[in-house]
Design an enzyme around this catalytic site. Structure first.
Site, PDB file in Angstrom:
ATOM      1  N   SER A  67      -1.875  -2.286  -6.950  1.00 52.53           N
ATOM      2  CA  SER A  67      -2.280  -0.978  -7.472  1.00 52.53           C
ATOM      3  C   SER A  67      -1.632   0.221  -6.796  1.00 52.53           C
ATOM      4  O   SER A  67      -1.843   1.356  -7.236  1.00 52.53           O
ATOM      5  CB  SER A  67      -3.803  -0.841  -7.425  1.00 52.53           C
ATOM      6  OG  SER A  67      -4.389  -1.585  -8.479  1.00 52.53           O
ATOM      7  N   LYS A 205      -3.011   5.704  -1.713  1.00 50.33           N
ATOM      8  CA  LYS A 205      -3.429   4.726  -2.735  1.00 50.33           C
ATOM      9  C   LYS A 205      -3.475   3.346  -2.099  1.00 50.33           C
ATOM     10  O   LYS A 205      -2.572   2.963  -1.354  1.00 50.33           O
ATOM     11  CB  LYS A 205      -2.455   4.722  -3.921  1.00 50.33           C
ATOM     12  CG  LYS A 205      -2.903   3.796  -5.051  1.00 50.33           C
ATOM     13  CD  LYS A 205      -4.109   4.358  -5.768  1.00 50.33           C
ATOM     14  CE  LYS A 205      -4.732   3.331  -6.708  1.00 50.33           C
ATOM     15  NZ  LYS A 205      -5.511   2.293  -5.974  1.00 50.33           N
ATOM     16  N   THR A 206      -4.518   2.609  -2.433  1.00 49.57           N
ATOM     17  CA  THR A 206      -4.639   1.228  -1.991  1.00 49.57           C
ATOM     18  C   THR A 206      -4.053   0.290  -3.039  1.00 49.57           C
ATOM     19  O   THR A 206      -3.810   0.675  -4.182  1.00 49.57           O
ATOM     20  CB  THR A 206      -6.115   0.850  -1.768  1.00 49.57           C
ATOM     21  OG1 THR A 206      -6.845   1.130  -2.969  1.00 49.57           O
ATOM     22  CG2 THR A 206      -6.709   1.616  -0.599  1.00 49.57           C
ATOM     23  N   GLY A 207      -3.861  -0.950  -2.632  1.00 50.24           N
ATOM     24  CA  GLY A 207      -3.410  -1.993  -3.551  1.00 50.24           C
ATOM     25  C   GLY A 207      -3.913  -3.334  -3.069  1.00 50.24           C
ATOM     26  O   GLY A 207      -4.086  -3.547  -1.865  1.00 50.24           O
TER      27      GLY A 207
END
EC number: 3.5.2.6
Length: 267
Positions: A67, A205-207
């Site tokens: 993501s 942003k995380t993923g």
């Protein structure tokens, strides 16, 4: 701390401002060890054109972005008209989704903040393969491989990117240097603000690719930058993950390291 000049050619383009020097700080490894995590943290300081990491080899190894790809996906959507503007509402169709916070109408910022996969799959389908490939090439984003399906190539397909390439891309976005309109880059930057204090602002942003297995673990990311006074610090973290209980480590380790460097409060 040792200088890893040999990695410069491997992981950065010559035109990148953050390619002046790369060093390893092995002391950071204690934060990974304390949480029984195998991973990497890259921290780049804009004013000194320098980057530090705990593991230069892993920092140049490419992984599926999961993501974190919502950042370029949003920009590509805006550039192509798949997203009209930041006020566009992505309607929930009323059907059950994997996460409850996705089960509502969302605008761009909200969709990014809750990491609404269905919204960004819709955006990717509207962009289409030809335009998606064009922009990934223009952005020099990882291996730019969209194999595996237009609405899942960043989740379980062929797209790969390294931690070093992540910070390179983020630096270009911060500077409005991507081949996209300044207005759209500003929209995306605003959409990924995750913390704002009187001292600093975090864009991130995380993923998360899923846990995988012990022999073939998944990957968890946290990428972004911190604006503090006149200084900007770009960062990228990734780790192997075979147990969902370890997911908080992507932020806790990063926060401890940045706090130890006097960048943010935490740790």
């Amino acid at each position: 701390m040792k200088t890893i000049a040999a990695y410069l050619v491997l992981v950065f383009y010559a035109s990148t401002a953050l390619s002046e020097s790369i060093s390893e700080n092995l002391a950071w490894n204690k934060e990974f060890s304390s949480e029984s995590v195998h991973g990497v943290f890259v921290l780049c300081k804009s004013s000194s054109n320098s980057c530090t990491t705990n593991n230069a080899a892993r920092a140049s190894t490419a992984y599926i972005p999961a993501s974190t790809f919502k950042i370029p996906n949003a920009l590509i959507g805006l550039e192509t008209g798949a997203i009209k503007d930041e006020r566009q509402v992505f309607k929930w169709d009323g059907k059950p989704r994997a996460m409850k916070q996705w089960e509502k109408d969302l605008k761009l910022r909200g969709a990014i903040q809750v990491s609404a996969v269905p919204v960004f799959q819709q955006i990717a389908r509207e962009v289409g393969e030809i335009r998606m490939q064009k922009y990934l090439n223009l952005f020099s984003y990882g291996n730019a491989n969209i194999g595996g399906g237009i609405d899942k190539f960043w989740l379980e397909g062929q797209l790969r990117i390294s931690a070093f390439n992540q910070v390179k891309f983020l630096e270009s976005l911060y500077l409005n240097n991507l081949p996209a309109s300044k207005a759209n880059q500003l929209i995306v930057k605003e959409a990924i603000v995750t913390e704002a204090t009187p001292e600093y602002i975090v864009h991130s942003k995380t993923g998360y690719s899923g846990v995988g297995t012990e022999s073939s673990p998944g990957v968890a990311w946290w990428v972004g930058w911190v604006e503090k006074g006149t200084e900007v610090y770009f960062f990228a973290f990734n780790m192997d993950i075979d147990n969902e209980s370890k997911l908080p480590s992507r932020k806790s380790i990063s926060t401890k390291i940045m706090a130890s460097e006097g960048i943010i409060i935490g740790g």
